[in-house]
Structure formats: C-alpha cells, structure tokens
Design an enzyme around this catalytic site. Structure first.
Site: not given
Ligand code: GLP
Length: 254
Positions: A73, A142, A144, A149
């Site tokens: 992404d 949340n 995702h 989302e």
């Molecule tokens: C972002 C990324 C996701 C990731 C998420 C969690 O939204 N697009 O791919 O898994 O953050 O991030 P973190 O590991 O910093 O909590």
C-alpha cells in the site's frame, strides 16, 4: 472442521520473539521457493523483522536474489521521495539494506497518472507472477490490513481507497505529526491476500489487543477487515506477542 482446516495462532513472549518467528516463516518459504513472491508490511511492527531478515541475508542464510516483492500500500499521489511515501520508507527500511534487485521490486503505483487503471495492471502483474507465496501483514488499531479499512470486503482487489480519520491520525503520529498525511491511498485488496499460499499476520503491543480480539474471536466481517483473513483457513497464521494477545478469551477458540 478438523484442526488442519483451521488457522493458526502463535503467541510469542514479546515483539522480538514474534519477529523471529515471522522471519522463520519468510525464510522457510524462500528456501522452498527461491523465486517466491512476497510482501511485507510497513509501520513499526515489522522493523525488527526487517533487521532479522537483513542479518540473515548478510549471513547468506536467506537468498533474496530471485525473490519478487510486491508492496502492499501507499498514499495516493506521493513521489517516492516524499517523507510519507511508504514505497520510499520500505526501500530505506528493508529493500536497499539487502540490495533487493530493482527489477524484482514491484511498488504499488499510487503515484500513477491514472491510478485506477494502474491498480488493475498491478493486480494483473501480481497474478502473472503467480500471486503471493507469502504475505506478511500488520494490522491497524481499527483492524485494517494494508489499507483495507473497515468496510473492505473479501472480494476487494488493488484499488484506491479513502482512509479513515483514525488511520490518518495514527499515520501522522509516525513522524511526530510533522507532515500532513493524504486522506487517500492505494492498497492491495483482501482477495489478493486471501489468495496467498501463506498469510502471516504479525501483531504486537497492548494497543492492538482489542482489534486482535475482534479479528480472531468476532465475526468474519468487513467491519474488521483482519477477521476476513480467517477465511483462508490453514493458510492463515497469526503471530502475536503476549500484550497483543492479552484480550483473547479462549486462546484455542479457532
Ligand atoms: C499502516 C499500514 C499497514 C500497517 C499499519 C500498522 O496503516 N498501511 O500496512 O500494518 O499501519 O502500523 P504499525 O505497525 O505502525 O502499528
């Protein structure tokens, strides 16, 4: 359902142990399939995993030389040099450190002039390559996954999405709220992930405990996109540290 039809949960003592287990999964896939197609998440969760993979590559325990990587992404319309670009971040945090062959790195085309058709072409390129042999993914608070989302369904594919205010806030905090975050992104879809031969969800920290509980013990529904990964049955593995797993009521209820 027999046990073999079920997804797997491993609770690691801490984030370091979680990262070692995830690295073992990546190494196992690449050992079996040297031309494996992989993806890894961005964010804080995979940072130690990257360190382990880089160290193992430098010790020649893993050979990334023939591996293909498709990224998960990115924010819409950002150049790779933008501080918020997840493609730039992934390059710095992981790919450059192991000199990943540029022609085997497929970055999601979130900066294309025509993002809709570029997303379709990205899906086709992934399919031509045979889909993911292993998809390592993280999860937002949340629920995702990548940028799928709440509301994303199991048939979703690579596309442009609107980010929720909480995801934008979470992402802004990553660089200490110094840079504004675009409210739109491009993400691979849940269907792309469900087709992976192995899906590994890594989750650490108490802040994710509620989302993990919903993802694993709630209904499989788009309101918690990570819950949809359970539809992959035994191809889905969760590696959570003890803090993230702290709200799971019945550890064996899967
Ligand atoms: C972002 C990324 C996701 C990731 C998420 C969690 O939204 N697009 O791919 O898994 O953050 O991030 P973190 O590991 O910093 O909590």
């Amino acid at each position: 359902m027999t046990r073999a039809d079920r997804w797997q949960l491993t609770i690691a003592s801490d984030a370091a142990a979680m990262s070692e287990l995830a690295a073992d999964a990546v190494a196992e896939v690449i050992r079996a399939t040297p031309e494996a197609v992989i993806t890894v998440p961005t964010g804080s969760t995979p940072l130690h995993l990257f360190d382990i993979l880089v160290a193992r590559a430098h010790r020649q325990e893993i050979d990334f030389g023939r591996v293909h990587l498709f990224s998960l992404d990115d924010y819409l319309g950002l150049s790779i040099d933008d501080p918020n670009s997840l493609s730039g971040w992934l390059s710095r945090a992981f790919l450059r450190r192991i000199a990943f062959a540029p022609d085997r790195v497929h970055l999601i085309p979130a900066n294309a002039d025509d993002p809709q058709s570029a997303a379709l072409e990205y899906d086709r390129a992934l399919a031509r390559q045979g889909g993911f042999d292993i998809a390592v993914v993280g999860m937002g608070e949340n629920g995702h996954v990548a940028f799928n989302e709440p509301g994303s369904d199991a048939s979703s594919r690579t596309r442009v999405v609107d980010l929720t205010p909480e995801t934008v806030a979470q992402a802004s905090a990553y660089w200490g709220n110094r840079y504004p975050i675009p409210a739109r992104a491009m993400t691979v879809g849940i269907a792309n992930l469900l087709e992976a031969r192995r899906i590994v969800l890594i989750v650490s920290g108490a802040a994710k405990a509620g989302a993990l509980q919903r993802a694993l013990e709630g209904p499989t529904e788009p309101s918690t996109p990570a819950s949809l990964l359970r539809l992959a049955g035994p191809r889905f593995e969760v590696i959570a540290d003890r803090d993230a797993a702290s709200l799971l009521s019945v550890v064996d209820a899967r």
